[in-house]
Design a protein around this motif. Structure first.
Motif, PDB file in Angstrom:
ATOM      1  N   VAL A   1      -3.753  18.490  17.315  1.00 43.94           N
ATOM      2  CA  VAL A   1      -4.047  17.626  16.179  1.00 43.94           C
ATOM      3  C   VAL A   1      -3.045  17.948  15.087  1.00 43.94           C
ATOM      4  CG1 VAL A   1      -5.738  17.034  14.401  1.00 43.94           C
ATOM      5  CG2 VAL A   1      -6.503  17.534  16.724  1.00 43.94           C
ATOM      6  N   PHE A   2      -2.446  16.896  14.498  1.00 42.15           N
ATOM      7  CA  PHE A   2      -1.465  17.037  13.428  1.00 42.15           C
ATOM      8  C   PHE A   2      -2.031  16.358  12.191  1.00 42.15           C
ATOM      9  CE2 PHE A   2       1.917  14.842  11.051  1.00 42.15           C
ATOM     10  CZ  PHE A   2       2.715  15.912  10.689  1.00 42.15           C
ATOM     11  N   ALA A   3      -2.111  17.076  11.092  1.00 39.78           N
ATOM     12  CA  ALA A   3      -2.594  16.503   9.836  1.00 39.78           C
ATOM     13  C   ALA A   3      -1.555  16.755   8.750  1.00 39.78           C
ATOM     14  CB  ALA A   3      -3.931  17.123   9.451  1.00 39.78           C
ATOM     15  N   PHE A   4      -1.287  15.710   7.951  1.00 34.68           N
ATOM     16  CA  PHE A   4      -0.263  15.833   6.926  1.00 34.68           C
ATOM     17  C   PHE A   4      -0.662  15.010   5.708  1.00 34.68           C
ATOM     18  CE2 PHE A   4       3.923  14.683   5.067  1.00 34.68           C
ATOM     19  CZ  PHE A   4       4.380  15.960   4.819  1.00 34.68           C
ATOM     20  N   ASN A   5      -0.641  15.638   4.545  1.00 34.73           N
ATOM     21  CA  ASN A   5      -0.851  14.947   3.273  1.00 34.73           C
ATOM     22  C   ASN A   5       0.511  14.659   2.661  1.00 34.73           C
ATOM     23  OD1 ASN A   5      -3.698  15.057   3.306  1.00 34.73           O
ATOM     24  ND2 ASN A   5      -3.624  17.168   2.612  1.00 34.73           N
ATOM     25  N   ILE A   6       0.737  13.424   2.257  1.00 30.57           N
ATOM     26  CA  ILE A   6       2.009  13.038   1.663  1.00 30.57           C
ATOM     27  C   ILE A   6       2.001  13.481   0.192  1.00 30.57           C
ATOM     28  CG2 ILE A   6       3.594  11.130   1.205  1.00 30.57           C
ATOM     29  CD1 ILE A   6       2.956  11.528   4.198  1.00 30.57           C
ATOM     30  N   PRO A   7       3.009  14.222  -0.239  1.00 30.30           N
ATOM     31  CA  PRO A   7       3.033  14.706  -1.626  1.00 30.30           C
ATOM     32  C   PRO A   7       3.281  13.591  -2.649  1.00 30.30           C
ATOM     33  CG  PRO A   7       5.038  15.332  -0.463  1.00 30.30           C
ATOM     34  CD  PRO A   7       4.148  14.675   0.536  1.00 30.30           C
ATOM     35  N   GLU A   8       2.986  13.914  -3.897  1.00 28.38           N
ATOM     36  CA  GLU A   8       3.202  13.023  -5.043  1.00 28.38           C
ATOM     37  C   GLU A   8       2.461  11.704  -4.869  1.00 28.38           C
ATOM     38  OE1 GLU A   8       4.679  13.923  -7.918  1.00 28.38           O
ATOM     39  OE2 GLU A   8       5.072  15.894  -7.113  1.00 28.38           O
ATOM     40  N   ASP A   9       3.181  10.574  -4.937  1.00 28.83           N
ATOM     41  CA  ASP A   9       2.552   9.254  -4.896  1.00 28.83           C
ATOM     42  C   ASP A   9       2.558   8.622  -3.512  1.00 28.83           C
ATOM     43  OD1 ASP A   9       1.885   9.317  -7.567  1.00 28.83           O
ATOM     44  OD2 ASP A   9       3.758   8.395  -8.205  1.00 28.83           O
TER      45      ASP A   9
ATOM     46  N   THR B   1       0.842  -1.194   0.000  1.00 29.01           N
ATOM     47  CA  THR B   1       0.000   0.000   0.000  1.00 29.01           C
ATOM     48  C   THR B   1       0.875   1.241   0.000  1.00 29.01           C
ATOM     49  OG1 THR B   1      -1.909   1.041   1.077  1.00 29.01           O
ATOM     50  CG2 THR B   1      -0.212   0.137   2.530  1.00 29.01           C
ATOM     51  N   ARG B   2       0.228   2.383  -0.098  1.00 24.79           N
ATOM     52  CA  ARG B   2       0.924   3.671  -0.028  1.00 24.79           C
ATOM     53  C   ARG B   2       0.244   4.550   1.009  1.00 24.79           C
ATOM     54  NH1 ARG B   2       4.255   5.127  -4.373  1.00 24.79           N
ATOM     55  NH2 ARG B   2       4.286   3.561  -6.007  1.00 24.79           N
ATOM     56  N   LEU B   3       1.039   5.167   1.846  1.00 26.47           N
ATOM     57  CA  LEU B   3       0.529   6.148   2.801  1.00 26.47           C
ATOM     58  C   LEU B   3       0.275   7.438   2.041  1.00 26.47           C
ATOM     59  CD1 LEU B   3      -0.038   7.018   5.751  1.00 26.47           C
ATOM     60  CD2 LEU B   3       2.370   7.682   5.882  1.00 26.47           C
ATOM     61  N   ARG B   4      -0.962   7.934   2.106  1.00 24.20           N
ATOM     62  CA  ARG B   4      -1.349   9.168   1.410  1.00 24.20           C
ATOM     63  C   ARG B   4      -1.472  10.355   2.350  1.00 24.20           C
ATOM     64  NH1 ARG B   4      -0.707   8.836  -4.019  1.00 24.20           N
ATOM     65  NH2 ARG B   4      -1.300   6.767  -4.713  1.00 24.20           N
ATOM     66  N   GLY B   5      -1.786  10.077   3.607  1.00 27.61           N
ATOM     67  CA  GLY B   5      -1.939  11.146   4.587  1.00 27.61           C
ATOM     68  C   GLY B   5      -2.184  10.567   5.962  1.00 27.61           C
ATOM     69  N   ILE B   6      -2.099  11.423   6.981  1.00 29.12           N
ATOM     70  CA  ILE B   6      -2.316  10.977   8.351  1.00 29.12           C
ATOM     71  C   ILE B   6      -2.842  12.139   9.186  1.00 29.12           C
ATOM     72  CG2 ILE B   6       0.066  11.444   9.062  1.00 29.12           C
ATOM     73  CD1 ILE B   6      -0.165   8.862  10.825  1.00 29.12           C
ATOM     74  N   ILE B   7      -3.742  11.819  10.093  1.00 31.75           N
ATOM     75  CA  ILE B   7      -4.252  12.782  11.070  1.00 31.75           C
ATOM     76  C   ILE B   7      -4.013  12.172  12.440  1.00 31.75           C
ATOM     77  CG2 ILE B   7      -6.262  14.068  11.902  1.00 31.75           C
ATOM     78  CD1 ILE B   7      -7.471  13.503   9.034  1.00 31.75           C
ATOM     79  N   VAL B   8      -3.252  12.858  13.283  1.00 32.97           N
ATOM     80  CA  VAL B   8      -2.919  12.360  14.611  1.00 32.97           C
ATOM     81  C   VAL B   8      -3.535  13.279  15.651  1.00 32.97           C
ATOM     82  CG1 VAL B   8      -1.046  11.762  16.200  1.00 32.97           C
ATOM     83  CG2 VAL B   8      -0.731  11.450  13.742  1.00 32.97           C
ATOM     84  N   GLU B   9      -4.244  12.698  16.615  1.00 31.24           N
ATOM     85  CA  GLU B   9      -4.857  13.447  17.716  1.00 31.24           C
ATOM     86  C   GLU B   9      -4.188  13.025  19.018  1.00 31.24           C
ATOM     87  OE1 GLU B   9      -9.120  12.868  17.665  1.00 31.24           O
ATOM     88  OE2 GLU B   9      -8.991  12.493  15.526  1.00 31.24           O
TER      89      GLU B   9
END
Length: 92
Positions: free
Chosen positions: A59-67, A21-29
């Protein structure tokens, strides 16, 4: 690269997804009152592919760029702080 995305909620260590799989983003609370807490994601080879921390009460939210980040052989949460919940966005 377009693909279907799945959201998985985690609160403890263990498997997130069994296949490649590929990690696309994460939200951490982090609901901990005073301490910064972290989460660590490993692939099927037990190699840490993603590690981040979140300040107390934030809360930390991050979208992984590209693929995104590739996880060969599956994705597991190998460490997660106390009072931490995360929503992991990945390819299904």
């Amino acid at each position: 690269m377009k693909s279907d995305v799945k959201a998985v909620r985690v609160t403890a260590t263990g498997s997130v997804f069994a296949g490649r799989t590929r990690l696309r983003g994460i939200i951490v609370e982090n609901d901990h009152a005073t301490d910064t807490q972290s989460i660590s994601l490993q692939d099927g080879n037990s190699a840490t592919q993603f590690l981040t921390s979140c300040p107390a009460g934030d809360v930390f939210a991050f979208n992984i760029p590209e693929d995104g980040i590739v996880f060969d052989g599956g994705m597991t949460v190998s460490a997660i702080g106390a009072n931490v919940e995360a929503t992991i966005l990945l390819d299904k």
